[in-house]
Design a protein around this motif. Structure first.
Motif, PDB file in Angstrom:
ATOM      1  N   ASN A   1      11.212   0.695  29.840  1.00 54.52           N
ATOM      2  CA  ASN A   1      11.699  -0.448  30.609  1.00 54.52           C
ATOM      3  C   ASN A   1      12.382   0.046  31.885  1.00 54.52           C
ATOM      4  O   ASN A   1      12.760   1.218  31.989  1.00 54.52           O
ATOM      5  CB  ASN A   1      12.684  -1.272  29.777  1.00 54.52           C
ATOM      6  CG  ASN A   1      12.941  -2.645  30.389  1.00 54.52           C
ATOM      7  OD1 ASN A   1      12.154  -3.140  31.199  1.00 54.52           O
ATOM      8  ND2 ASN A   1      14.035  -3.263  30.018  1.00 54.52           N
TER       9      ASN A   1
ATOM     10  N   SER B   1       5.700  -2.400  41.102  1.00 54.69           N
ATOM     11  CA  SER B   1       4.622  -1.513  40.660  1.00 54.69           C
ATOM     12  C   SER B   1       5.174  -0.402  39.763  1.00 54.69           C
ATOM     13  O   SER B   1       4.525  -0.007  38.783  1.00 54.69           O
ATOM     14  CB  SER B   1       3.875  -0.924  41.849  1.00 54.69           C
ATOM     15  OG  SER B   1       4.730  -0.133  42.654  1.00 54.69           O
TER      16      SER B   1
ATOM     17  N   TYR C   1       7.854  -0.722  37.890  1.00 57.83           N
ATOM     18  CA  TYR C   1       8.167  -1.431  36.634  1.00 57.83           C
ATOM     19  C   TYR C   1       6.918  -1.552  35.764  1.00 57.83           C
ATOM     20  O   TYR C   1       6.951  -1.279  34.556  1.00 57.83           O
ATOM     21  CB  TYR C   1       8.729  -2.804  36.964  1.00 57.83           C
ATOM     22  CG  TYR C   1       8.895  -3.721  35.775  1.00 57.83           C
ATOM     23  CD1 TYR C   1       9.997  -3.613  34.931  1.00 57.83           C
ATOM     24  CD2 TYR C   1       7.940  -4.696  35.490  1.00 57.83           C
ATOM     25  CE1 TYR C   1      10.156  -4.452  33.839  1.00 57.83           C
ATOM     26  CE2 TYR C   1       8.081  -5.541  34.406  1.00 57.83           C
ATOM     27  CZ  TYR C   1       9.188  -5.418  33.585  1.00 57.83           C
ATOM     28  OH  TYR C   1       9.320  -6.251  32.499  1.00 57.83           O
ATOM     29  N   GLU C   2       5.812  -1.943  36.374  1.00 54.31           N
ATOM     30  CA  GLU C   2       4.566  -2.102  35.629  1.00 54.31           C
ATOM     31  C   GLU C   2       4.068  -0.774  35.077  1.00 54.31           C
ATOM     32  O   GLU C   2       3.599  -0.698  33.928  1.00 54.31           O
ATOM     33  CB  GLU C   2       3.505  -2.745  36.525  1.00 54.31           C
ATOM     34  CG  GLU C   2       3.809  -4.189  36.868  1.00 54.31           C
ATOM     35  CD  GLU C   2       2.879  -4.754  37.928  1.00 54.31           C
ATOM     36  OE1 GLU C   2       2.121  -3.956  38.535  1.00 54.31           O
ATOM     37  OE2 GLU C   2       2.915  -5.977  38.160  1.00 54.31           O
ATOM     38  N   SER C   3       4.165   0.291  35.874  1.00 57.31           N
ATOM     39  CA  SER C   3       3.750   1.620  35.414  1.00 57.31           C
ATOM     40  C   SER C   3       4.610   2.074  34.239  1.00 57.31           C
ATOM     41  O   SER C   3       4.105   2.647  33.269  1.00 57.31           O
ATOM     42  CB  SER C   3       3.865   2.636  36.556  1.00 57.31           C
ATOM     43  OG  SER C   3       2.959   2.331  37.593  1.00 57.31           O
TER      44      SER C   3
ATOM     45  N   GLU D   1       4.510   9.437  34.148  1.00 57.56           N
ATOM     46  CA  GLU D   1       3.211   9.868  33.632  1.00 57.56           C
ATOM     47  C   GLU D   1       3.335  11.135  32.779  1.00 57.56           C
ATOM     48  O   GLU D   1       2.706  11.238  31.717  1.00 57.56           O
ATOM     49  CB  GLU D   1       2.248  10.088  34.796  1.00 57.56           C
ATOM     50  CG  GLU D   1       1.889   8.790  35.523  1.00 57.56           C
ATOM     51  CD  GLU D   1       1.032   9.020  36.756  1.00 57.56           C
ATOM     52  OE1 GLU D   1       0.924  10.195  37.180  1.00 57.56           O
ATOM     53  OE2 GLU D   1       0.486   8.041  37.284  1.00 57.56           O
TER      54      GLU D   1
ATOM     55  N   SER E   1       5.023  10.395  29.407  1.00 58.34           N
ATOM     56  CA  SER E   1       4.100   9.688  28.523  1.00 58.34           C
ATOM     57  C   SER E   1       3.076  10.633  27.904  1.00 58.34           C
ATOM     58  O   SER E   1       2.654  10.461  26.749  1.00 58.34           O
ATOM     59  CB  SER E   1       3.375   8.590  29.304  1.00 58.34           C
ATOM     60  OG  SER E   1       2.427   7.924  28.506  1.00 58.34           O
TER      61      SER E   1
ATOM     62  N   GLN F   1       6.304   0.087  32.132  1.00 52.19           N
ATOM     63  CA  GLN F   1       6.026  -0.785  30.992  1.00 52.19           C
ATOM     64  C   GLN F   1       4.779  -0.347  30.226  1.00 52.19           C
ATOM     65  O   GLN F   1       4.736  -0.438  28.994  1.00 52.19           O
ATOM     66  CB  GLN F   1       5.856  -2.227  31.478  1.00 52.19           C
ATOM     67  CG  GLN F   1       7.143  -2.901  31.894  1.00 52.19           C
ATOM     68  CD  GLN F   1       7.950  -3.398  30.717  1.00 52.19           C
ATOM     69  OE1 GLN F   1       7.483  -4.210  29.911  1.00 52.19           O
ATOM     70  NE2 GLN F   1       9.168  -2.911  30.592  1.00 52.19           N
ATOM     71  N   LYS F   2       3.792   0.135  30.941  1.00 47.45           N
ATOM     72  CA  LYS F   2       2.547   0.581  30.295  1.00 47.45           C
ATOM     73  C   LYS F   2       2.781   1.760  29.357  1.00 47.45           C
ATOM     74  O   LYS F   2       1.984   2.001  28.445  1.00 47.45           O
ATOM     75  CB  LYS F   2       1.510   0.962  31.352  1.00 47.45           C
ATOM     76  CG  LYS F   2       0.950  -0.230  32.120  1.00 47.45           C
ATOM     77  CD  LYS F   2      -0.007   0.225  33.206  1.00 47.45           C
ATOM     78  CE  LYS F   2      -0.527  -0.957  34.013  1.00 47.45           C
ATOM     79  NZ  LYS F   2      -1.419  -0.517  35.129  1.00 47.45           N
ATOM     80  N   THR F   3       3.852   2.509  29.580  1.00 49.09           N
ATOM     81  CA  THR F   3       4.161   3.666  28.733  1.00 49.09           C
ATOM     82  C   THR F   3       5.284   3.375  27.736  1.00 49.09           C
ATOM     83  O   THR F   3       5.789   4.290  27.082  1.00 49.09           O
ATOM     84  CB  THR F   3       4.558   4.881  29.596  1.00 49.09           C
ATOM     85  OG1 THR F   3       5.821   4.628  30.225  1.00 49.09           O
ATOM     86  CG2 THR F   3       3.506   5.159  30.661  1.00 49.09           C
ATOM     87  N   GLY F   4       5.685   2.100  27.659  1.00 48.82           N
ATOM     88  CA  GLY F   4       6.743   1.729  26.719  1.00 48.82           C
ATOM     89  C   GLY F   4       8.145   1.971  27.237  1.00 48.82           C
ATOM     90  O   GLY F   4       9.104   2.007  26.477  1.00 48.82           O
TER      91      GLY F   4
END
Length: 216
Positions: free
Chosen positions: A105, A94, A96-98, A193, A196, A100-103
């Motif tokens: 890795n 989760s 990792y996914e969060s 967050e 970003s 990835q959403k902000t560019g």
């Protein structure tokens, strides 16, 4: 065969000692001071073997907006969970996914060189990644070279770098390990967050908790 109360007591005692030694690792590594925010990513060109059979570097692993490095393990109860704590491994995908959403890795690194024959081998890493259905790369740090450059202390231990390769957060994933916590603190997720959104990351450092990295 009947249960032996003495054996049961001894097993319980050994489990308690193991938990205590895992929690209080800092005393044995008090001289290790993690790199500070503002530091450029160390050993960025060191070749690291991934459980998928490929090799990569931290520089090549960077996302367009940064990279999160988590030093991890296959046997540490703070990662895989134990009797009193569910472990942080369950949160890896989760996070990792969060990211990835902000560019950004996210990669995992195993630096437990002194336990390669004690449950921390490349084969153990590969099996763990399959079992946990890891979405991120899981990298072998031979001779703890990267961990030494980062002055990483624990598993897990987080280092978050921005798109320029500068460290902007170091320490804990969250405070869920602390049974005395008064509120939930999602340090890493907040850092993702805030970065970003162009906001200040506060705190930039928290004291890592977990098992000591087993260096030779």
């Amino acid at each position: 065969m009947q249960n032996n109360p003495k054996i049961y007591v001894m097993l319980r005692f050994k489990l308690i000692l193991f938990a205590i030694s895992a929690v209080f690792f800092a005393g044995a590594q008090a001289d290790i001071v993690p790199i500070k925010p503002g530091t450029m990513i160390p050993e960025s060109n060191t070749q690291l073997k991934s459980v998928d059979g490929k090799t990569t570097t931290l520089k090549e692993s960077m996302g367009k907006n940064g990279l999160i490095v988590i030093f991890s393990a296959t046997t540490c109860p703070f990662v895989i969970g134990g009797e009193s704590f569910a472990g942080w491994e369950k949160d890896y995908n989760s996070l990792y996914e969060s990211a990835q959403k902000t560019g950004v890795n996210l990669v995992l690194i195993n630096s437990n060189e002194a336990k390669r024959e004690g449950g921390e081998s490349f084969e153990d890493m590969t099996q763990q990644a399959k079992k946990g259905e890891y979405k991120m790369a899981y990298l072998l740090d031979k001779d703890s070279k990267v961990a030494n450059a980062f002055n990483a202390k624990a598993t897990p231990h987080v280092f978050y770098f921005d798109k320029t390769g500068k460290l902007i957060y170091e320490g804990l994933i969250d405070n869920s390990w602390d049974i005395k916590r008064k509120k939930e603190e999602t340090y890493l997720l907040n850092a993702i967050e805030n970065a970003s959104a162009g906001k200040k990351i506060d705190p930039q450092q928290t004291p890592a908790k977990g098992c000591s990295i087993k260096r030779k």
